[in-house]
Scaffold this motif. Sequence first.
Motif, mmCIF file in Angstrom:
data_model
loop_
_atom_site.group_PDB
_atom_site.id
_atom_site.type_symbol
_atom_site.label_atom_id
_atom_site.label_comp_id
_atom_site.label_asym_id
_atom_site.label_seq_id
_atom_site.Cartn_x
_atom_site.Cartn_y
_atom_site.Cartn_z
ATOM 1 N N LYS A 39 -2.544 46.303 10.332
ATOM 2 C CA LYS A 39 -3.909 45.856 10.067
ATOM 3 C C LYS A 39 -4.839 47.063 10.189
ATOM 4 N N GLU A 40 -5.737 47.207 9.249
ATOM 5 C CA GLU A 40 -6.669 48.332 9.259
ATOM 6 C C GLU A 40 -7.631 48.269 10.444
ATOM 7 N N GLU A 41 -8.157 47.113 10.705
ATOM 8 C CA GLU A 41 -9.190 46.944 11.740
ATOM 9 C C GLU A 41 -8.642 46.171 12.933
ATOM 10 N N ILE A 42 -7.671 46.733 13.625
ATOM 11 C CA ILE A 42 -7.105 46.039 14.782
ATOM 12 C C ILE A 42 -7.819 46.517 16.048
ATOM 13 N N HIS A 43 -7.994 45.610 16.967
ATOM 14 C CA HIS A 43 -8.660 45.917 18.229
ATOM 15 C C HIS A 43 -7.626 46.004 19.348
ATOM 16 N N LEU A 44 -8.000 46.696 20.393
ATOM 17 C CA LEU A 44 -7.116 46.886 21.540
ATOM 18 C C LEU A 44 -6.678 45.551 22.131
ATOM 19 N N TYR A 45 -7.590 44.601 22.240
ATOM 20 C CA TYR A 45 -7.234 43.308 22.833
ATOM 21 C C TYR A 45 -6.194 42.571 21.991
ATOM 22 N N GLN A 46 -6.185 42.793 20.671
ATOM 23 C CA GLN A 46 -5.193 42.144 19.816
ATOM 24 C C GLN A 46 -3.798 42.719 20.050
ATOM 25 N N ILE A 47 -3.731 44.013 20.272
ATOM 26 C CA ILE A 47 -2.449 44.652 20.551
ATOM 27 C C ILE A 47 -1.909 44.180 21.896
ATOM 28 N N ILE A 48 -2.772 44.112 22.889
ATOM 29 C CA ILE A 48 -2.358 43.624 24.211
ATOM 30 C C ILE A 48 -1.909 42.169 24.124
ATOM 31 N N GLU A 49 -2.630 41.377 23.365
ATOM 32 C CA GLU A 49 -2.256 39.970 23.171
ATOM 33 C C GLU A 49 -0.871 39.854 22.540
ATOM 34 N N ASP A 50 -0.594 40.694 21.545
ATOM 35 C CA ASP A 50 0.731 40.690 20.901
ATOM 36 C C ASP A 50 1.831 41.065 21.889
#
Length: 98
Positions: free
Chosen positions: A51-62
Amino acid sequence: MGNGHAYDYFRSEVQPALVSKLEEFHLLGYDSVSDNELWDFLTKKKWRKIKEEIHLYQIIEDILAVKVSDFISFATIKSYKTAEFSFDDENELKELLK
């Protein structure tokens, strides 16, 4: 992009989440899983589409959403793909077919 994954940039920042997930794996009896193996699963399976616009919280959630069964399935398939089977030795083939 180079040899690495686009999300490798976040790896040091999300290390506490990786450690937490590995502790969960260890509690469930999967002591041999390393942070490199978990990261490999994430980059090759979970984050296959970047994803071009991924946020840190999304990576941690994954990371925190990884299921042991998904990781084990990935590792099993990977080991089958990398395993070298040779049936040149007839004794090995007979032993396998017992």
